[in-house]
Design a protein around this motif. Structure first.
Motif, PDB file in Angstrom:
ATOM      1  N   ARG A   1     -18.324 -10.051 -13.558  1.00 22.25           N
ATOM      2  CA  ARG A   1     -17.478 -10.477 -12.449  1.00 22.25           C
ATOM      3  C   ARG A   1     -16.014 -10.541 -12.863  1.00 22.25           C
ATOM      4  NH1 ARG A   1     -21.425 -14.499 -11.638  1.00 22.25           N
ATOM      5  NH2 ARG A   1     -19.903 -16.118 -12.131  1.00 22.25           N
ATOM      6  N   ARG A   2     -15.761 -11.007 -14.064  1.00 22.14           N
ATOM      7  CA  ARG A   2     -14.376 -11.073 -14.532  1.00 22.14           C
ATOM      8  C   ARG A   2     -13.808  -9.675 -14.776  1.00 22.14           C
ATOM      9  NH1 ARG A   2     -14.607 -16.405 -18.572  1.00 22.14           N
ATOM     10  NH2 ARG A   2     -14.506 -17.933 -16.867  1.00 22.14           N
ATOM     11  N   LEU A   3     -14.657  -8.792 -15.303  1.00 23.21           N
ATOM     12  CA  LEU A   3     -14.202  -7.417 -15.500  1.00 23.21           C
ATOM     13  C   LEU A   3     -13.908  -6.756 -14.157  1.00 23.21           C
ATOM     14  CD1 LEU A   3     -13.736  -5.212 -17.671  1.00 23.21           C
ATOM     15  CD2 LEU A   3     -16.097  -4.500 -17.301  1.00 23.21           C
ATOM     16  N   LEU A   4     -14.750  -7.014 -13.158  1.00 23.46           N
ATOM     17  CA  LEU A   4     -14.538  -6.459 -11.825  1.00 23.46           C
ATOM     18  C   LEU A   4     -13.252  -6.996 -11.205  1.00 23.46           C
ATOM     19  CD1 LEU A   4     -15.607  -4.741  -9.465  1.00 23.46           C
ATOM     20  CD2 LEU A   4     -16.886  -6.757  -8.693  1.00 23.46           C
ATOM     21  N   THR A   5     -12.936  -8.246 -11.447  1.00 22.87           N
ATOM     22  CA  THR A   5     -11.676  -8.823 -10.950  1.00 22.87           C
ATOM     23  C   THR A   5     -10.477  -8.078 -11.523  1.00 22.87           C
ATOM     24  OG1 THR A   5     -12.683 -11.015 -10.720  1.00 22.87           O
ATOM     25  CG2 THR A   5     -10.282 -10.920 -10.844  1.00 22.87           C
TER      26      THR A   5
ATOM     27  N   ASN B   1     -21.750   0.285 -10.995  1.00 27.22           N
ATOM     28  CA  ASN B   1     -20.855   1.384 -10.632  1.00 27.22           C
ATOM     29  C   ASN B   1     -20.533   1.370  -9.143  1.00 27.22           C
ATOM     30  OD1 ASN B   1     -20.215   3.359 -12.967  1.00 27.22           O
ATOM     31  ND2 ASN B   1     -22.364   2.842 -13.285  1.00 27.22           N
ATOM     32  N   GLY B   2     -21.502   0.936  -8.320  1.00 27.18           N
ATOM     33  CA  GLY B   2     -21.239   0.800  -6.895  1.00 27.18           C
ATOM     34  C   GLY B   2     -20.121  -0.207  -6.634  1.00 27.18           C
ATOM     35  N   ARG B   3     -20.169  -1.348  -7.325  1.00 27.90           N
ATOM     36  CA  ARG B   3     -19.122  -2.363  -7.156  1.00 27.90           C
ATOM     37  C   ARG B   3     -17.766  -1.815  -7.616  1.00 27.90           C
ATOM     38  NH1 ARG B   3     -21.915  -7.443  -7.058  1.00 27.90           N
ATOM     39  NH2 ARG B   3     -23.788  -7.003  -5.809  1.00 27.90           N
ATOM     40  N   PHE B   4     -17.767  -1.092  -8.721  1.00 36.89           N
ATOM     41  CA  PHE B   4     -16.510  -0.552  -9.238  1.00 36.89           C
ATOM     42  C   PHE B   4     -15.937   0.515  -8.310  1.00 36.89           C
ATOM     43  CE2 PHE B   4     -16.618  -3.089 -12.797  1.00 36.89           C
ATOM     44  CZ  PHE B   4     -15.684  -2.749 -13.754  1.00 36.89           C
ATOM     45  N   VAL B   5     -16.799   1.405  -7.815  1.00 38.64           N
ATOM     46  CA  VAL B   5     -16.331   2.436  -6.889  1.00 38.64           C
ATOM     47  C   VAL B   5     -15.786   1.792  -5.612  1.00 38.64           C
ATOM     48  CG1 VAL B   5     -17.076   4.330  -5.383  1.00 38.64           C
ATOM     49  CG2 VAL B   5     -17.775   4.293  -7.777  1.00 38.64           C
ATOM     50  N   GLY B   6     -16.465   0.755  -5.125  1.00 35.75           N
ATOM     51  CA  GLY B   6     -15.992   0.069  -3.932  1.00 35.75           C
ATOM     52  C   GLY B   6     -14.644  -0.588  -4.142  1.00 35.75           C
ATOM     53  N   ALA B   7     -14.484  -1.281  -5.267  1.00 39.09           N
ATOM     54  CA  ALA B   7     -13.207  -1.939  -5.560  1.00 39.09           C
ATOM     55  C   ALA B   7     -12.084  -0.923  -5.728  1.00 39.09           C
ATOM     56  CB  ALA B   7     -13.343  -2.788  -6.824  1.00 39.09           C
ATOM     57  N   GLU B   8     -12.393   0.184  -6.412  1.00 38.47           N
ATOM     58  CA  GLU B   8     -11.376   1.223  -6.608  1.00 38.47           C
ATOM     59  C   GLU B   8     -10.977   1.856  -5.276  1.00 38.47           C
ATOM     60  OE1 GLU B   8     -10.652   4.934  -9.672  1.00 38.47           O
ATOM     61  OE2 GLU B   8     -12.682   4.580  -8.917  1.00 38.47           O
ATOM     62  N   THR B   9     -11.942   2.089  -4.401  1.00 37.63           N
ATOM     63  CA  THR B   9     -11.653   2.690  -3.096  1.00 37.63           C
ATOM     64  C   THR B   9     -10.752   1.786  -2.264  1.00 37.63           C
ATOM     65  OG1 THR B   9     -13.767   3.861  -3.105  1.00 37.63           O
ATOM     66  CG2 THR B   9     -12.678   3.594  -0.982  1.00 37.63           C
ATOM     67  N   VAL B  10     -11.098   0.499  -2.209  1.00 39.08           N
ATOM     68  CA  VAL B  10     -10.277  -0.445  -1.449  1.00 39.08           C
ATOM     69  C   VAL B  10      -8.869  -0.532  -2.024  1.00 39.08           C
ATOM     70  CG1 VAL B  10      -9.987  -2.881  -0.835  1.00 39.08           C
ATOM     71  CG2 VAL B  10     -12.226  -1.801  -0.628  1.00 39.08           C
ATOM     72  N   GLY B  11      -8.768  -0.613  -3.356  1.00 34.33           N
ATOM     73  CA  GLY B  11      -7.466  -0.787  -3.982  1.00 34.33           C
ATOM     74  C   GLY B  11      -6.583   0.442  -3.919  1.00 34.33           C
TER      75      GLY B  11
ATOM     76  N   LEU C   1      -7.580  10.495   8.602  1.00 28.00           N
ATOM     77  CA  LEU C   1      -8.658  11.251   7.972  1.00 28.00           C
ATOM     78  C   LEU C   1      -9.022  10.664   6.617  1.00 28.00           C
ATOM     79  CD1 LEU C   1      -7.460  14.907   8.734  1.00 28.00           C
ATOM     80  CD2 LEU C   1      -9.324  13.674   9.876  1.00 28.00           C
ATOM     81  N   PHE C   2      -8.013  10.340   5.833  1.00 24.64           N
ATOM     82  CA  PHE C   2      -8.254   9.841   4.479  1.00 24.64           C
ATOM     83  C   PHE C   2      -8.755   8.393   4.501  1.00 24.64           C
ATOM     84  CE2 PHE C   2      -5.040  13.185   4.273  1.00 24.64           C
ATOM     85  CZ  PHE C   2      -5.713  14.082   3.461  1.00 24.64           C
ATOM     86  N   VAL C   3      -8.361   7.636   5.523  1.00 19.49           N
ATOM     87  CA  VAL C   3      -8.913   6.295   5.695  1.00 19.49           C
ATOM     88  C   VAL C   3     -10.403   6.383   6.023  1.00 19.49           C
ATOM     89  CG1 VAL C   3      -8.822   4.188   7.065  1.00 19.49           C
ATOM     90  CG2 VAL C   3      -6.697   5.325   6.405  1.00 19.49           C
ATOM     91  N   CYS C   4     -10.776   7.356   6.850  1.00 21.60           N
ATOM     92  CA  CYS C   4     -12.197   7.563   7.172  1.00 21.60           C
ATOM     93  C   CYS C   4     -12.993   7.936   5.926  1.00 21.60           C
ATOM     94  CB  CYS C   4     -12.341   8.650   8.238  1.00 21.60           C
ATOM     95  SG  CYS C   4     -11.754   8.176   9.875  1.00 21.60           S
ATOM     96  N   ALA C   5     -12.415   8.788   5.086  1.00 20.00           N
ATOM     97  CA  ALA C   5     -13.088   9.141   3.834  1.00 20.00           C
ATOM     98  C   ALA C   5     -13.278   7.918   2.950  1.00 20.00           C
ATOM     99  CB  ALA C   5     -12.288  10.216   3.100  1.00 20.00           C
ATOM    100  N   ALA C   6     -12.254   7.070   2.878  1.00 20.50           N
ATOM    101  CA  ALA C   6     -12.361   5.847   2.080  1.00 20.50           C
ATOM    102  C   ALA C   6     -13.442   4.929   2.629  1.00 20.50           C
ATOM    103  CB  ALA C   6     -11.013   5.127   2.059  1.00 20.50           C
ATOM    104  N   ALA C   7     -13.553   4.852   3.963  1.00 19.24           N
ATOM    105  CA  ALA C   7     -14.596   4.022   4.573  1.00 19.24           C
ATOM    106  C   ALA C   7     -15.984   4.545   4.218  1.00 19.24           C
ATOM    107  CB  ALA C   7     -14.409   3.984   6.090  1.00 19.24           C
ATOM    108  N   GLY C   8     -16.148   5.872   4.212  1.00 19.79           N
ATOM    109  CA  GLY C   8     -17.427   6.458   3.816  1.00 19.79           C
ATOM    110  C   GLY C   8     -17.775   6.148   2.373  1.00 19.79           C
ATOM    111  N   THR C   9     -16.787   6.251   1.494  1.00 18.77           N
ATOM    112  CA  THR C   9     -17.008   5.940   0.076  1.00 18.77           C
ATOM    113  C   THR C   9     -17.350   4.472  -0.112  1.00 18.77           C
ATOM    114  OG1 THR C   9     -15.468   7.686  -0.590  1.00 18.77           O
ATOM    115  CG2 THR C   9     -15.943   5.985  -2.212  1.00 18.77           C
ATOM    116  N   LEU C  10     -16.685   3.619   0.637  1.00 23.76           N
ATOM    117  CA  LEU C  10     -16.945   2.179   0.533  1.00 23.76           C
ATOM    118  C   LEU C  10     -18.383   1.861   0.950  1.00 23.76           C
ATOM    119  CD1 LEU C  10     -15.509  -0.422  -0.229  1.00 23.76           C
ATOM    120  CD2 LEU C  10     -14.827  -0.684   2.157  1.00 23.76           C
ATOM    121  N   LEU C  11     -18.860   2.490   2.031  1.00 17.46           N
ATOM    122  CA  LEU C  11     -20.251   2.294   2.441  1.00 17.46           C
ATOM    123  C   LEU C  11     -21.206   2.806   1.368  1.00 17.46           C
ATOM    124  CD1 LEU C  11     -22.378   1.524   4.550  1.00 17.46           C
ATOM    125  CD2 LEU C  11     -22.124   3.835   5.520  1.00 17.46           C
ATOM    126  N   ALA C  12     -20.902   3.969   0.803  1.00 16.17           N
ATOM    127  CA  ALA C  12     -21.760   4.538  -0.249  1.00 16.17           C
ATOM    128  C   ALA C  12     -21.854   3.613  -1.449  1.00 16.17           C
ATOM    129  CB  ALA C  12     -21.221   5.902  -0.670  1.00 16.17           C
TER     130      ALA C  12
END
Length: 413
Positions: free
Chosen positions: A22-26, A150-160, A269-280
């Protein structure tokens, strides 16, 4: 069990529920936002201050170049030294350098030499931080939890990087450009102070360091090339990155000319792609457990190809936004599972080198795809670039399916 013993046990727990992860993810989330702000603000400031396309292009190249020139030696050095101090050094360097950029921008002295130097050095430090973080991720999450981690990391990276960072940069840039870089420096500074809080018990094994840096780079590269599983991942990543780079390069022109989108709506378009990645990033671990990792990886490539094909075949705005969501979902699913399998097949002592080699293929071929897309679109059309790329991604999925099934089997053994 005493409160002190419970707290100690909590800090040593591995997995996505453990405190080290959790700290690493932060830390990863904070630096992802910083990278998102920087990736938006630095090219924008260059464009506004110079009004010169060549200058904007030069800064873009300076940001990418370290992944081709620095990543491999960075991975070898990361394997030699403790990861947490390496991260502290990398994040501190980026914080101080960005603070210096704040001063140059605020005083109007940020010329091309400063912009190019900062772009190169910030990305260069990122190659160290990325490799070290990936090594700590594996140790903090544990082998059983790699898909979820990796799912948590990909999600955090996508949002950020793709949502929060660009939005923050847009708001702050309109107020005062130097504030964009001040926020970036603050995030990097926080990461440097926070990373020592990650338990030392998850520090991975280091390489012996008996070889020269060049020798360790050769050893890491040879390990990737000799491992059938890693060859399958890296080869597939290289091919798909080249093709998606071509599509992303030509997508804006296609959206304006063929879809008739207004310029202000193209970024959606790119926001939609980010939303898809976040769901994945959230559902991929469940899909892998339910249907098998190899099957989901192969399906992800077909989903990506289907999104590209729909973009070209159904030429209406709603279909275009849906296509980008589908492409983001396919790419995100692939990234989560390919990272988890790559990590399982890599010894801890070589994680930095293998991660860096993976990044070279994953990001290094993107400019090549972009370079091919323009001339091909000029000779044919943007639609041709998209349709050909979609077909080739499907071909890659078919050809790599047997290798990916063997990869999943080897990673579980």
């Amino acid at each position: 069990m005493s409160d002190a013993s419970e707290e100690l046990a909590k800090r040593s727990v591995r997995g996505v529920g453990g405190e080290p992860f959790r700290r690493l993810l932060t830390t990863w989330t904070a630096t992802s936002v910083a990278d998102g702000v920087r990736a938006t603000a630095l090219p924008l400031y260059t464009a506004v201050s110079t009004r010169d396309p060549l200058s904007v292009s030069a800064v873009a190249v300076a940001e990418v170049l370290p992944w081709l020139l620095v990543a491999l030696p960075a991975g070898a050095l990361v394997d030699r030294f403790p990861r947490r101090p390496t991260l502290v050094a990398a994040h501190s360097f980026r914080a101080l350098l960005t603070l210096l950029l704040v001063w140059f921008v605020h005083t109007g002295q940020a010329g091309m030499f400063v912009l190019l130097g900062c772009a190169f050095l910030l990305s260069g430090a990122e190659t160290f931080a990325d490799s070290a973080t990936q090594s700590l991720l594996v140790s903090a999450a544990g082998e059983r939890d790699l898909e979820r981690a990796n799912g948590r990391f990909v999600g955090a990276e996508t949002v950020g990087v793709e949502i929060a960072g660009p939005l923050a940069a847009a708001g702050l840039f309109a107020w005062r450009p130097s504030l964009c870089f001040a926020l970036t420096a603050l995030a990097f500074g926080f990461a440097a102070l926070w990373i020592p809080r990650v338990s030392a018990e998850v520090e991975p094994v280091r390489s012996g360091g008996g070889r020269s840096i060049a020798g360790e780079i050769r050893q890491g590269t040879a390990f990737v090339l000799r491992s059938p599983g890693l060859r399958a991942v890296v080869g597939t990543v290289g091919a798909v990155t080249l093709l998606t780079g071509a599509v992303n390069t030509i997508a804006m022109l296609f959206a304006l000319e063929s879809l008739g989108l207004a310029p202000a709506t193209v970024p959606v378009l790119f926001v939609c792609a980010a939303a898809g990645t976040l769901l994945a990033s959230r559902v991929t671990p469940w899909l892998s457990a339910r249907f098998g990792g190899a099957n989901v990886m192969i399906a992800a490539l077909f989903v990506l190809a289907g999104g590209m094909a729909t973009l070209e075949l159904v030429r209406i705005p709603v279909a275009a936004w849906s296509s980008y969501f589908v492409m983001g979902f396919g790419a995100g699913t692939w990234n989560v599972l390919s990272s988890a399998n790559r990590q399982r097949l890599t010894p801890e002592s070589m994680m930095g080198r293998v991660t860096s080699a993976y990044r070279v293929f994953a990001w290094g071929l993107m400019p090549l795809g972009a370079g091919v897309a323009g001339p091909l679109a000029e000779v044919t059309s943007p639609a041709t670039v998209i349709s050909v790329s979609a077909a080739l991604v499907a071909v890659v999925a078919v050809l790599c399916a047997p290798l990916l099934r063997r990869l999943a089997t080897a990673a579980r053994e």
